[in-house]
Design a protein around this motif. Structure first.
Motif: not given
Lengths: 305, 204, 434, 101
Positions: C235, C306-307, C311, C317-320, C374, C378-379
């Motif tokens: 990342r 997204q992603g 942010r 919003r963050d899937a982590r 994530e 994005g997810p």
């Protein structure tokens, strides 16, 4: 005969200076990118070789006359600018009374040359480069003119030799502390470098030289470096006392000061980000121009008897 | 013929040829830079005439002017090189006749009159002389020129900016009403009856 | 005699020079090409006119063949084409990379042969025709129509159009830009109406190509346990590369190279802190250079993103956030920007630093993410649905060219790929320039 | 290079300028004609100063005034072009026939 000798010496200085600039570019680029460059000293010559043998490309219906003339004009302007800088006591290639005004014409005609270079290939991206450079280039020139008037004040002359002479006791860089930083902006602008490269930038695929290759590109790139050399020599004469200095002969001092300024300009060019044209325009007119006025006021106060 | 004479004739020829080509080319960018070439040649003649400051100042000023002019051309006609061939000439015969008449009338003066031959002293410092004149005896002229230029700057900005006295100048601008939302105050321009979309503005 | 010797000398010099490469990047090839071009023996150039080697990397759709051929013909002689992982190469390539010998060595060797005359320069692929036919058209044969209109001398004639900024209607000209323009996301093709350098109208003709090389470990993590450190390093590398691309648009080629090299070092696990990169970023004034408020999407459009881009607009919003392993590491999403270009850049930098810290903290913890993870843009899920389209065109309208390039460089390819083209790519009129 | 020859060149420049200013339809081209006229005046003034007036400082002053005139003409000229263009979308003198309202 002497004229030929003088012209030859100017051309030689410019060529050597352009080579030094290319080497500095390689060294600074390598240091900043963290990637060691092989054969830094030879690379400029290798590039020269490539541009000599590479094909010169044609575009659809260009303006042939200005396409050839613009790079030549740019190189000639660099030579004209250097020719008024005195290398030693009473020895400039061309000794004109209105040396500062001549340098001003060189600055402006440079803008014209860059515009013509971008306009002549009849292509969209070069034209965009030419178009936006005129706005920024003319603003930078305006700032520099006020700074140069400030330099002429203590000398009570427009002659570069007199200006150098007036700095025997104290350099202008100390007397007018705002002057040199403001003047350096012009140096980056006339040589289309780094933060002021609005003509030949990457976002428009090389801008005014997006369509040029081979010998045309060779002359253009060499002229850019030569203009930087010419500017550095002028700046060292105007602010760092030119050829004056103890112990060593005059030309050595001028060479040392010019090289120092070249190094500063090359590092700035590689390190600073190019601002958006609209932001740069705002900066020039709302910050740098008032600063240039302040510089002129300081110079005026200092020149009062 | 000395070298100075040869240079003078060459530069004079360039100035005239470039000046004439200005009105004979079909690209306005070319026209601007041909005019610049003409000015640079004249500036160089001034250098031959020992007017160093004026010569360089001419080149300097005209280079700025013509580059801006070329930029205007691109702005209003964004065509990279060469325009569509167009004939933008009117009354060419009358214009040519007037031009020749002007030349003849002016040329007669130096040819028929006997002017004294008193060349400027090349050793003297003309720049210092000009400076002393500007800030000495002719201070008033110099100052008026400065004020005129300032007025020009203000005028040019006002003329070319978008906002007129009562709002954007490209919209029909009318004075505000006497009461809120009422009829516009002041005399009503005649055109309003004819053309509503284009009410009287400050440009009329 | 002397001339011949000098020419000979020039050829030898040229053969030893750094190889000027113009890269054409296809699907899933961008990171690889950037790493290759960070070799000091190679020089990635901004215009095809300055190149000797055309590097075609990755798969390209066949309908872009004409664009590519035109680009090829813009290279000056001597020139050669190298294809790399492009099977089959969309244009005839005299050199194929990746068979044993290292790509950069192969390019250097081919470039040397080219200038020493041991390798034939490639001839044109398209007949030498003007970009727009003009000869013989119009009353003077100049290709124009009357005083306005037409394509005089092969270039579209500017026509008066509305100015979005101060209502001074100047002449506007419509051109197609892309799909192989350097400093643009590869594959992106826009139809732009320009007044001077101001974009008065923009239409997407072709979205950029997919670039998901960096997502490989994330996709793996959907099925099997993967080290958190590996994910976070990937990342961080992605974000550093994105910043590098932005730096190039600010004329900072040396710093760009530094960021790319550091990104590779991050993946290899050789770099533990981004302190020096942050210092260079600040020193260069790159954020100051673009200022605040540039390229802020509308609220509705922000919600479609997204992603990091999402942010950067303030959403957390963050899937982590919900994953137990990350929760144990004390993860909190970085968010709270203004949604403009500068905050997207700041977001990348902050997230890259956070990722490196997470990678340090995680040690050799491994985790699996069957419900989605994530990714850097994005997810990532197994069953990814169609993402909502957002309005790039009106975001670009009214910007100057340089501003547009900066805005484009502040979005990742995934975000730009969400935008639906105005015209199907295959049908779009084949434009004129690289 | 005598005073007569310098003035001949200046007169020719003025003549060409008159021709240009009268024959061109475009505002900007018209302005170029005017500039050429002032150019001739400038040359004549400098020639006068240098060759017959024995370097009288007032001669140079005349040239400086001519330059100021040129600057004023150009600035106001361009501003007028922009103002008219804003309202009328014309940059030709013939288009101004309809400006009377």
């Amino acid at each position: 005969m002497t004229l030929a000798l003088q012209l030859a010496s100017v051309a030689l200085l410019l060529a050597a200076g352009a080579y030094v600039v290319a080497v500095m570019d390689g060294l600074v680029g390598a240091a900043l990118s963290g990637a060691p460059q092989p054969r830094v000293l030879r690379q400029p010559l290798e590039r020269l070789g490539r541009r000599l043998v590479q094909q010169k490309t044609e575009t659809e219906k260009p303006d042939r006359v200005t396409r050839v003339l613009a790079p030549a004009l740019y190189a000639a302007l660099a030579a004209a600018g250097l020719s008024v800088v005195p290398l030693a006591d009473d020895w400039a290639a061309v000794d004109v009374e209105a040396g500062i005004v001549l340098w001003g014409s060189v600055e402006v005609l440079t803008v014209a040359a860059v515009f013509l270079h971008g306009w002549s290939p009849n292509s969209q991206l070069p034209l965009i480069g030419a178009y936006r450079y005129v706005a920024i280039g003319l603003s930078a020139m305006l700032v520099s003119m006020f700074v140069l008037i400030g330099v002429a004040l203590p000398a009570q002359s427009l002659n570069i030799g007199e200006i150098v002479e007036s700095q025997r006791s104290l350099w202008n860089v100390v007397r007018q502390p705002l002057g040199l930083p403001l003047f350096l902006v012009l140096g980056l602008s006339v040589s289309l470098r780094g933060p002021l490269d609005y003509a030949d930038s990457a976002d428009i695929a090389g801008g005014t030289s997006a369509e040029s290759s081979g010998s045309e590109r060779l002359v253009w790139q060499a002229a850019r470096s030569a203009m930087l050399v010419s500017f550095a020599a002028m700046a060292s004469a105007a602010f760092l006392g030119g050829h004056s200095g103890p112990w060593l002969p005059g030309p050595v001092w001028l060479l040392a000061k010019t090289t120092l300024l070249l190094a500063v300009l090359v590092v700035l060019g590689h390190l600073l980000a190019r601002a958006l044209p609209s932001r740069m325009m705002t900066l020039m007119w709302t910050v740098l121009l008032p600063l240039a006025f302040a510089d002129l006021a300081i110079a005026g106060l200092g020149a009062l008897p | 013929m000395t070298a100075i004479d040869a240079a003078f004739w060459a530069l004079g020829l360039i100035a005239l040829a470039a000046g004439y080509r200005v009105f004979r080319t079909d690209s306005m960018v070319r026209a601007s830079f041909l005019l610049l070439a003409s000015f640079v040649a004249v500036g160089a003649i001034m250098l031959l005439l020992a007017a160093e400051y004026l010569g360089f100042a001419t080149i300097f000023m005209m280079a700025v002017e013509m580059t801006v002019m070329a930029l205007f051309m691109v702005m209003f006609m964004m065509n990279p090189a060469g325009l569509n061939p167009m004939n933008m000439v009117h009354q060419p015969r009358l214009a040519a006749a007037a031009g020749i008449a002007a030349f003849a009338g002016l040329a007669v003066i130096p040819l028929l009159t006997d002017f004294p031959d008193r060349p400027a002293d090349r050793q003297a410092d003309p720049i210092a002389a000009l400076g002393n004149e500007l800030l000495g005896g002719s201070m008033l002229i110099f100052e008026s020129a400065g004020v005129t230029l300032l007025a020009t700057m203000i005028g040019a900005v006002i003329l070319s900016s978008r906002s007129g006295r009562y709002g954007p100048s490209d919209h029909g601008s009318v004075p505000p009403g006497l009461e809120p939302g009422g009829e516009p105050a002041g005399r009503r321009p005649k055109s309003e009856q004819r053309d509503h979309s284009d009410g009287g503005g400050h440009a009329s | 005699m002397a001339v011949a010797a000098l020419t000979q000398r020039a050829h030898h010099c040229a053969a030893a020079a750094r190889v000027p490469v113009y890269p054409v990047v296809g699907v899933d090839a961008r990171d690889r090409v950037e790493t290759l071009l960070s070799d000091p023996a190679l020089d990635s150039v901004a215009s095809p006119r300055q190149a000797a080697v055309l590097l075609v990397a990755g798969a390209l759709p066949s309908y872009l063949g004409t664009d590519l051929k035109r680009l090829h013909d813009q290279l000056p002689h001597p020139r050669t084409t190298a294809s790399w992982c492009a099977e089959p190469p969309p244009i005839p390539a005299s050199l194929t990379l990746g068979n044993g010998i290292s790509p950069s060595d192969a390019l250097v060797a081919a470039h040397g042969e080219l200038y020493l005359g041991r390798r034939e320069s490639e001839s044109d692929l398209l007949p030498d025709e003007p970009p727009a036919p003009w000869q013989g058209v119009g009353e003077h044969g100049q290709g124009g129509e009357g005083m306005m209109g037409g394509k005089p001398f092969g270039r579209p004639m500017a026509m008066t159009g509305q100015d979005p900024r101060d209502a001074l209607p100047l002449d506007a000209v419509t051109v197609d830009a892309g799909p192989f323009l350097s400093t643009w996301p590869p594959g992106l093709k826009l139809r732009l109406t320009l007044q001077g350098d101001v974009v008065t109208e923009a239409a997407l003709l072709h979205p950029p190509f997919r670039q998901t090389e960096i997502e490989a470990p994330f996709r793996r993590a959907l099925r099997e346990p993967v080290a958190i450190a590996e994910l976070e390093r990937a990342r961080a590398a992605h974000h550093l590369r994105a910043l590098a691309r932005f730096l190039e648009t600010r004329e900072l080629r040396a710093l760009r190279m530094r960021f790319i090299r550091k990104a590779d070092a991050v993946v290899a696990g050789e770099l533990r802190t981004l302190e020096s990169l942050r210092r260079y970023f600040r020193l260069s004034g790159a954020a100051l250079a673009i200022g605040r408020g540039l390229g802020t999407p509308t609220e509705g459009d922000c919600a479609c993103l997204q992603g990091p881009a999402l942010r950067a607009a303030g959403a957390d919003r963050d899937a982590r956030t919900d994953h137990p392993v990350y929760r144990r590491l004390g993860f909190r999403p970085v968010c709270g920007g203004r949604g403009d270009t500068a905050s997207r850049l700041g977001q990348w930098l902050a997230e890259a630093e956070q990722s490196l810290a997470l990678a340090e903290a995680a040690g050799d913890v491994r985790a699996e993410f069957p419900d989605g993870i994530e990714g850097p843009t994005g997810p990532i899920r197994d069953a990814a649905g169609e993402l909502p389209s957002w309005d790039l065109e009106s975001l670009l309208t009214g910007l100057e060219w340089d501003e547009m390039v900066a805005v484009l460089a502040s979005f990742d390819v995934a975000a730009l790929r969400q935008v639906r083209p105005a015209v199907p790519a295959e049908l779009a009129d084949q434009g004129e320039h690289s | 290079m005598t005073a007569e020859t310098v003035w001949l060149v200046a007169a020719a420049l003025i003549g060409i300028g008159v021709y240009g200013a009268l024959s061109q339809q475009s505002f900007v081209m018209l302005m170029m004609g005017l500039e050429l006229i002032v150019n001739g005046v400038l040359l004549a003034a400098v020639g006068f100063w240098s060759l017959t007036a024995a370097g009288l400082p007032k001669g140079q002053l005349l040239a400086v005034v001519a330059m100021a005139v040129m600057a004023v003409e150009m600035a106001i000229g361009f501003a007028l072009v922009v103002a008219v263009y804003r309202r009328r979308q014309v940059d030709m003198t013939d288009g101004l026939d309809t400006l009377r309202q």
